[in-house]
Design an enzyme around this catalytic site. Structure first.
Site, mmCIF file in Angstrom:
data_model
loop_
_atom_site.group_PDB
_atom_site.id
_atom_site.type_symbol
_atom_site.label_atom_id
_atom_site.label_comp_id
_atom_site.label_asym_id
_atom_site.label_seq_id
_atom_site.Cartn_x
_atom_site.Cartn_y
_atom_site.Cartn_z
ATOM 1 N N LYS A 290 0.905 -1.235 -0.022
ATOM 2 C CA LYS A 290 -0.152 -0.067 0.030
ATOM 3 C C LYS A 290 0.754 1.210 -0.164
ATOM 4 O O LYS A 290 1.840 1.248 0.658
ATOM 5 C CB LYS A 290 -0.947 0.079 1.449
ATOM 6 C CG LYS A 290 -1.869 -0.952 1.295
ATOM 7 C CD LYS A 290 -2.912 -0.922 2.424
ATOM 8 C CE LYS A 290 -3.833 -2.187 2.436
ATOM 9 N NZ LYS A 290 -5.016 -2.054 1.658
ATOM 10 N N HIS B 292 -0.640 -8.153 8.743
ATOM 11 C CA HIS B 292 -0.605 -6.846 8.594
ATOM 12 C C HIS B 292 -0.370 -5.882 9.870
ATOM 13 O O HIS B 292 0.444 -4.725 9.478
ATOM 14 C CB HIS B 292 -2.150 -6.466 8.054
ATOM 15 C CG HIS B 292 -2.461 -7.636 6.825
ATOM 16 N ND1 HIS B 292 -1.454 -7.810 5.874
ATOM 17 C CD2 HIS B 292 -3.792 -8.027 6.561
ATOM 18 C CE1 HIS B 292 -2.270 -8.692 5.096
ATOM 19 N NE2 HIS B 292 -3.457 -8.644 5.659
HETATM 20 C C1 BG6 Z 1 -6.749 -9.603 4.341
HETATM 21 C C2 BG6 Z 1 -7.685 -10.545 5.212
HETATM 22 O O1 BG6 Z 1 -5.616 -10.341 4.252
HETATM 23 O O2 BG6 Z 1 -6.716 -8.299 4.464
HETATM 24 C C3 BG6 Z 1 -9.025 -10.011 5.368
HETATM 25 O O3 BG6 Z 1 -7.714 -11.895 5.126
HETATM 26 C C4 BG6 Z 1 -8.945 -8.321 5.371
HETATM 27 O O4 BG6 Z 1 -9.839 -10.555 6.292
HETATM 28 C C5 BG6 Z 1 -8.110 -7.793 4.391
HETATM 29 O O5 BG6 Z 1 -10.261 -7.915 5.046
HETATM 30 C C6 BG6 Z 1 -7.836 -6.516 4.462
HETATM 31 O O6 BG6 Z 1 -7.255 -5.782 3.463
HETATM 32 P P1 BG6 Z 1 -7.659 -4.436 2.757
HETATM 33 O O7 BG6 Z 1 -6.498 -4.175 1.609
HETATM 34 O O8 BG6 Z 1 -8.855 -4.272 2.367
HETATM 35 O O9 BG6 Z 1 -7.352 -3.310 4.069
#
Ligand code: BG6
Length: 477
Positions: free
Chosen positions: A176, A234
């Site tokens: 990102k 994340h």
């Molecule tokens: C994914 C998860 O890795 O990331 C999901 O498995 C989550 O549960 C997603 O919704 C969130 O990603 P972003 O890019 O939408 O913030």
């Protein structure tokens, strides 16, 4: 800058990720002139179909998920790069055919967009059929294991056929734009780094709030929960980028070495420092238990925790993390809450408030620095806190508004051979080593997550996590 022409094979090419993210992402990079027309993108999966059928499928997905018009002349050109080979990941079918398609003198990348159970089978066949060589790259997706033992086993399986410098473990958060910007903000400015420590920072809040629930992917999610799904990967990456020491160079191993040191310095999380939640239905919309289909599930769809980093820089400055589904708004941000000024020289206006630096990851990417100024007017010296607000879209114009999706950036990095934004094996293992005891303690406790209303900010208990420290969460909005 265009990359060299390449042969990219997507295993699991008929799956969701390929259609929603990988193919539309590749198309956008093609349209931006980064992918030479002499490249090949080959889908491989169990479905028996030919090149044309795959191109049609890809076209439909790029239109639907990439927001591209069918009449876009680049689309037809891009589809010419695509091919398809039916393949049996556990048998011999298709591998010779795949080999005959791969050109010796090109960069090769193999995207494992398949269940982790197949990683070993595919890696072995790529090696045994002589399809991959020592310059080939493989790309693997999360979940990278479900605990330390399974992550180690996966690393060992891949290591039988590929060296670490060939393995690209994706955490799409690192792709990102604003996440990368964290490093630019910290290490390309002189303003922040001197204050970036326990002496000046009171605490840090990292929030990843989502409005979606788990309906449709309940069977995966219910075995995972927010800690495995979001925190181990994340959130941990965001925490590392905020907390790490300056790497000596923006180089893959230098950056990853620093992140690893942060993970190793994390203290175990005490039971009282963590709150789990599960969203409830409101009569109209189902709750977690309906979405996950197990009426007795204890899996958390929300987690908030207080994390301590035991090192010189951060001793005494807690990091509060929270993430959840079905919350009030979709918002991801990192807030650095500085300490209050030690002394006020202004008598009758109250104490100046603490500065805050908020980095908004999504949506509406940008930064906001709260500073104290004098309230305008002749009424004496009254202080007011105002935001120095910078939306990247406003500041950077069209470029800021049109930020590439994380996958676009990351796939191009694979082709360029740049691992900086990918997780190294030891990093993933260290992250599991930290989360494993948190998960085990919870499973052993047999407790239920705290219920919270869909559309709220999460369970009440999470508020108390802050209140008892005389702090409060920023609003989710
Ligand atoms: C994914 C998860 O890795 O990331 C999901 O498995 C989550 O549960 C997603 O919704 C969130 O990603 P972003 O890019 O939408 O913030």
């Amino acid at each position: 800058i265009p990359v060299e022409d390449f042969d990219l094979v997507i295993f699991g090419a008929t799956g969701d990720l390929a259609h929603r993210k990988i193919l539309p992402g590749l198309f956008r990079r093609f349209e931006a002139g980064q992918i030479p027309e002499t490249s090949q993108i080959i889908g491989a999966a169990r479905t028996e179909q030919d090149d044309d059928a795959f191109r049609k499928e890809a076209e439909a997905s790029i239109i639907e998920f990439g927001g591209v018009k069918k009449s876009n002349p680049n689309l037809a050109k891009f589809l010419q790069l695509l091919g398809y080979v039916p393949i049996d990941a556990k048998g011999d079918g298709g591998w010779e055919a795949l080999k005959s398609r791969i050109r010796d003198d090109k960069v090769h990348a193999f995207y494992f967009s398949v269940a982790p159970a197949l990683f070993g089978d595919i890696a072995e066949r790529l090696a045994n059929y002589g399809i991959a060589d020592e310059d080939s790259r493989i790309v693997v997706e999360k979940p990278f294991g479900r605990d330390l033992a399974t992550a180690k086993a996966l690393n060992a399986t891949l290591a039988q056929h590929f060296a670490e410098h060939q393995i690209y473990r994706i955490d799409h958060y690192l792709g990102k734009e604003t996440v990368q910007n964290l490093m630019a903000v910290r290490f390309a400015n002189v303003l922040f780094e001197p204050l970036w420590n326990a002496q000046y920072v009171d605490h840090v809040q990292i929030t990843v709030a989502e409005t979606v629930g788990v309906a449709g992917r309940g069977s995966y999610y219910d075995k995972s929960g927010a800690i495995r799904d979001m925190v181990q990967n994340h959130m941990m990456q965001l925490l590392c980028l905020i907390a790490m020491e300056p790497p000596y160079h923006f180089d893959p191993n230098a950056v990853r070495d620093e992140k690893l040191k942060v993970i190793r310095a994390l203290e175990p999380v005490e039971n009282g420092d963590i709150v789990r939640g599960q969203y409830q239905g409101d009569g109209k919309n189902g709750g977690y238990l309906e979405d996950a289909e197990d009426p007795d599930s204890r899996t958390e769809s929300y987690v908030a925790m207080k994390v301590r980093i035991s090192n010189w820089r951060w001793q005494g400055t807690p990091f509060y993390l929270r993430t959840g589904k079905k919350l009030r708004a979709r918002t991801s941000e990192i807030a650095i809450i500085f300490k209050e000024p030690p002394h006020s020289i202004f008598d009758d206006t109250g104490h100046p408030k603490a500065n805050e630096l908020v980095i908004r990851l999504q949506p509406n990417e940008g930064m906001n620095l709260k500073v104290m100024i004098k309230e305008p007017g002749p009424g004496g010296m009254r202080l007011v806190q105002v935001p120095l607000d910078m939306s990247f879209a406003d500041a950077l114009g069209a470029e800021g508004a049109d930020m590439p999706d994380a996958y676009e950036r990351l796939i191009m990095d694979v082709i360029r051979g740049n691992q900086t934004l990918f997780m190294r094996g030891d990093e993933v293992e260290a992250a599991w080593a930290w989360t494993d005891p948190i998960i085990t303690a919870w499973e052993d406790s047999k407790r239920r997550p705290e219920p919270y209303d869909a559309g709220s900010s999460g369970p009440e208990e999470a508020l108390r996590l802050m209140h008892r420290d005389n702090r409060r969460w920023r609003e989710i909005r």
